[in-house]
Every structure is written in structure tokens, then in C-alpha cells.
Write a protein that holds these residues in place. Structure first.
Motif, mmCIF file in Angstrom:
data_model
loop_
_atom_site.group_PDB
_atom_site.id
_atom_site.type_symbol
_atom_site.label_atom_id
_atom_site.label_comp_id
_atom_site.label_asym_id
_atom_site.label_seq_id
_atom_site.Cartn_x
_atom_site.Cartn_y
_atom_site.Cartn_z
ATOM 1 N N SER A 115 26.333 5.494 20.208
ATOM 2 C CA SER A 115 25.306 4.508 19.896
ATOM 3 C C SER A 115 25.210 3.461 21.018
ATOM 4 O O SER A 115 24.110 3.125 21.480
ATOM 5 C CB SER A 115 25.639 3.842 18.564
ATOM 6 N N ALA A 116 26.361 2.956 21.455
ATOM 7 C CA ALA A 116 26.376 1.956 22.529
ATOM 8 C C ALA A 116 25.926 2.575 23.858
ATOM 9 O O ALA A 116 25.107 1.998 24.588
ATOM 10 C CB ALA A 116 27.779 1.373 22.668
ATOM 11 N N GLY A 117 26.448 3.752 24.150
ATOM 12 C CA GLY A 117 26.129 4.391 25.433
ATOM 13 C C GLY A 117 24.656 4.715 25.582
ATOM 14 O O GLY A 117 24.044 4.440 26.622
ATOM 15 N N PHE A 118 24.070 5.268 24.523
ATOM 16 C CA PHE A 118 22.658 5.631 24.603
ATOM 17 C C PHE A 118 21.731 4.410 24.480
ATOM 18 O O PHE A 118 20.607 4.451 24.962
ATOM 19 C CB PHE A 118 22.324 6.708 23.563
ATOM 20 N N ALA A 119 22.214 3.331 23.858
ATOM 21 C CA ALA A 119 21.415 2.095 23.817
ATOM 22 C C ALA A 119 21.290 1.529 25.233
ATOM 23 O O ALA A 119 20.213 1.117 25.668
ATOM 24 C CB ALA A 119 22.064 1.081 22.887
ATOM 25 N N MET A 120 22.407 1.507 25.922
ATOM 26 C CA MET A 120 22.414 1.049 27.321
ATOM 27 C C MET A 120 21.517 1.950 28.166
ATOM 28 O O MET A 120 20.731 1.470 29.000
ATOM 29 C CB MET A 120 23.854 1.114 27.840
ATOM 30 N N SER A 121 21.627 3.242 27.933
ATOM 31 C CA SER A 121 20.813 4.198 28.671
ATOM 32 C C SER A 121 19.332 3.985 28.396
ATOM 33 O O SER A 121 18.507 4.035 29.317
ATOM 34 C CB SER A 121 21.226 5.623 28.274
ATOM 35 N N ALA A 122 18.975 3.748 27.120
ATOM 36 C CA ALA A 122 17.564 3.530 26.764
ATOM 37 C C ALA A 122 17.011 2.308 27.499
ATOM 38 O O ALA A 122 15.896 2.354 28.039
ATOM 39 C CB ALA A 122 17.436 3.350 25.252
ATOM 40 N N ALA A 123 17.781 1.226 27.517
ATOM 41 C CA ALA A 123 17.319 -0.005 28.167
ATOM 42 C C ALA A 123 17.071 0.232 29.662
ATOM 43 O O ALA A 123 16.038 -0.164 30.212
ATOM 44 C CB ALA A 123 18.352 -1.117 27.971
ATOM 45 N N ILE A 124 18.010 0.909 30.322
ATOM 46 C CA ILE A 124 17.872 1.164 31.762
ATOM 47 C C ILE A 124 16.724 2.138 32.026
ATOM 48 O O ILE A 124 15.927 1.945 32.956
ATOM 49 C CB ILE A 124 19.207 1.693 32.333
ATOM 50 N N THR A 125 16.603 3.169 31.192
ATOM 51 C CA THR A 125 15.527 4.153 31.373
ATOM 52 C C THR A 125 14.161 3.500 31.218
ATOM 53 O O THR A 125 13.227 3.804 31.973
ATOM 54 C CB THR A 125 15.673 5.304 30.353
ATOM 55 N N ILE A 126 14.030 2.611 30.255
ATOM 56 C CA ILE A 126 12.746 1.939 30.011
ATOM 57 C C ILE A 126 12.368 1.064 31.216
ATOM 58 O O ILE A 126 11.214 1.062 31.659
ATOM 59 C CB ILE A 126 12.818 1.125 28.700
ATOM 60 N N LEU A 127 13.344 0.353 31.767
ATOM 61 C CA LEU A 127 13.065 -0.455 32.958
ATOM 62 C C LEU A 127 12.718 0.447 34.144
ATOM 63 O O LEU A 127 11.773 0.177 34.895
ATOM 64 C CB LEU A 127 14.276 -1.339 33.291
ATOM 65 N N ALA A 136 21.131 11.842 30.631
ATOM 66 C CA ALA A 136 22.236 11.818 31.603
ATOM 67 C C ALA A 136 23.009 10.499 31.543
ATOM 68 O O ALA A 136 24.245 10.499 31.449
ATOM 69 C CB ALA A 136 21.686 12.052 33.012
ATOM 70 N N LEU A 137 22.273 9.379 31.584
ATOM 71 C CA LEU A 137 22.951 8.076 31.517
ATOM 72 C C LEU A 137 23.662 7.894 30.178
ATOM 73 O O LEU A 137 24.758 7.336 30.112
ATOM 74 C CB LEU A 137 21.949 6.936 31.728
ATOM 75 N N GLY A 138 23.023 8.380 29.111
ATOM 76 C CA GLY A 138 23.626 8.268 27.780
ATOM 77 C C GLY A 138 24.963 8.976 27.715
ATOM 78 O O GLY A 138 25.937 8.438 27.174
ATOM 79 N N ILE A 139 25.005 10.174 28.284
ATOM 80 C CA ILE A 139 26.271 10.935 28.285
ATOM 81 C C ILE A 139 27.316 10.216 29.140
ATOM 82 O O ILE A 139 28.475 10.067 28.734
ATOM 83 C CB ILE A 139 26.027 12.374 28.794
ATOM 84 N N ILE A 140 26.883 9.730 30.310
ATOM 85 C CA ILE A 140 27.830 9.041 31.204
ATOM 86 C C ILE A 140 28.395 7.781 30.546
ATOM 87 O O ILE A 140 29.615 7.566 30.517
ATOM 88 C CB ILE A 140 27.139 8.685 32.548
ATOM 89 N N PHE A 141 27.496 6.954 29.989
ATOM 90 C CA PHE A 141 27.957 5.700 29.367
ATOM 91 C C PHE A 141 28.812 5.962 28.124
ATOM 92 O O PHE A 141 29.746 5.218 27.831
ATOM 93 C CB PHE A 141 26.768 4.800 29.008
#
Lengths: 161, 105
Positions: free
Chosen positions: B12-24, B64-69
Motif C-alpha cells: 500500500s505504501a510502496g504503490f502510493a509513493m509510486s502513484a504520486a511519482i507516476t502522476i507527476l 515498476a516503481l511500486g514493486i521497487i518501493f
């Protein structure tokens, strides 16, 4: 009556967009009252929201590539060119925001919202953002639609479909 | 477990961070491809249309970012309130940024 494939695809696109937005509202309300009893329902509806947004993406993308160029030509020659240059350009890229958020929603909803206040806040925040961006996109769609209409009313049909 | 101080799940935390970065990232990509036509042409050549390429890039980046985070536990260490604020701020900045960009250019 003459209903073309373009009409069906366009209406399917906006219908799934509305359904995805409504599913996000549903998850928002359920998350406000998160309990062990509605945990499964929250997860199911979160997936429905994501699937509706994927359908919106596919139908919208197909229509945008195959049918929109004719409408764009009409809009640009009509009295509301900003319906394309501002609203369509913004809408087509703004769409990726609720799309990504709806992909995230089932992941966020997988946490136990009824015993984790922060997970519940995250889901509430994400669903609210999906609803706000979804409504903005629906509004932009209405402006684009009106851009075609006023172009037709001003006799710019020659360059259209 | 304290219900108010509970952490977000790792995914949940990893993909939330990923969503924010992907949107930007998505907003920056929209502006850059609009300003730099060779990139737009390249994206047209990758998957029929630049918009389709753009969508695929966003989805791949998000996953990709979600998995990494998630695997690194990086996002999990950030306070949930900050993560929620970051995601909300990224959506507001990205949405307004797109509107302002196309209004001005």
C-alpha cells in the motif's frame, strides 16, 4: 435511427467513466464506515472501479485515435477552438491521473481499513481524488461535445465526418 | 495495535509513493512531448499514437516503481500522513499544471 460504431464507442467510454467514478464514491462511503463486515465489499468495488477505468481507457483510446480527428478538425474551424486546444489536450492527459489512482485503489483497499486509520485515510483520499478528477474530465468532455455542436451550428460540417 | 498510529501495508505504501511519482512524471511527459516534437514523433512510432505510448509508459512506471518501493520498504518508512499529503499534492499540482500548460502554450 442511425447509431454508428463511433456513437456506441463514445458512449461506452463516458458511461464506464461515470461508473468508475460512482464505484469510487461507493468505496469512499464504505470506507467511512469501514468494519470487518464490509471489508470484502470494499475490495470488490475497488476492483470494479479499476476495471471500469480500464474499459474507459480502451474505449476512449480507440475512439480518440479512430474518430476524434474529424471532430477536432470541426472544432478548430468553429467558434470554440479552445474546446480542443485547452479542454481536450488537458482531458486526454488528465485522464491518466484517475487511471493510475484506480489501479492503486485495490492495493490500498487490501489493507484492513477497519483496524488501520491511516489505511482508511489513504483510501478516502484516493477515492476523493478519483471522483474530483473524474468529474473534471466529464465536464471537459461536455465542453468538447459543445465545441463540435457550435461548429456544426456555424456550418463547419464540410471538414467533419 | 493502535488504530491511529498503524502503518500502511508494505504494498500500500510502496504503490502510493509510486502513484504520486507516476502522476507527476505523466504531467512532465505531457508538457515535454508537447514542446519537443521529436519526442512526440518518437512516441507516435512506438505504439500507433503518442497518447497510447504515454499511457503504457505511465502504467509500466507505476508497476515498476511500486514493486521497487514495496520490496525495498522505502515508502513504508515514511509517515502515512506525509505519504497521503504527497499523493494529494501531486494530483493537485499535476492537474492544475496540465490546465495551465495548455492554457498558456
Amino acid at each position: 435511427m442511425n447509431i454508428t460504431s463511433s456513437d456506441v464507442i463514445l458512449l461506452a467510454h463516458s458511461t464506464f467513466g461515470v461508473l468508475g467514478t460512482l464505484a469510487a464514491v461507493w468505496v469512499f462511503v464504505e470506507a467511512l464506515n469501514a468494519r470487518a463486515e464490509n471489508a470484502k465489499r470494499i475490495r470488490v468495488v475497488a476492483w470494479i472501479a479499476a476495471l471500469c477505468m480500464i474499459a474507459t481507457w480502451i474505449f476512449g483510446g480507440y475512439w480518440y485515435i479512430h474518430f476524434y480527428p474529424a471532430d477536432r478538425a470541426m472544432i478548430l474551424k468553429g467558434p470554440w477552438p479552445f474546446a480542443h486546444t485547452l479542454f481536450m489536450e488537458t482531458k486526454e492527459h488528465l485522464f491518466f491521473i484517475p487511471l493510475i489512482l484506480s489501479f492503486y485503489l485495490p492495493i490500498g483497499a487490501a489493507d484492513k481499513l477497519y483496524e488501520n486509520a491511516n489505511a482508511r485515510k489513504m483510501v478516502l483520499c484516493v477515492t476523493m481524488l478519483i471522483v474530483l478528477s473524474g468529474l473534471s474530465i466529464e465536464g471537459a468532455g461536455a465542453v468538447i461535445n459543445h465545441g463540435v455542436k457550435v461548429a456544426l451550428l456555424h456550418g463547419v460540417a464540410g471538414s467533419g465526418r | 495495535m493502535n488504530i491511529e498510529s498503524a502503518k500502511l501495508g508494505r504494498s500500500s505504501a510502496g504503490f502510493a509513493m509510486s502513484a504520486a511519482i507516476t502522476i507527476l512524471f505523466s504531467t512532465v511527459l505531457a508538457c515535454v512531448k508537447d514542446a519537443y516534437k521529436p519526442l512526440n514523433s518518437f512516441m507516435n512510432s512506438v505504439a500507433w499514437h503518442n497518447w497510447i505510448t504515454h499511457g503504457f509508459v505511465d502504467v509500466i512506471l507505476f508497476i515498476a516503481l511500486g514493486i521497487i518501493f514495496s520490496k525495498s520498504g522505502l515508502a513504508e518508512r515514511i509517515a502515512p500522513r506525509r505519504l497521503i499529503s504527497f499523493l494529494a499534492a501531486s494530483v493537485i499540482v499535476a492537474g492544475l499544471g496540465l490546465f495551465v500548460w495548455y492554457a498558456l502554450f
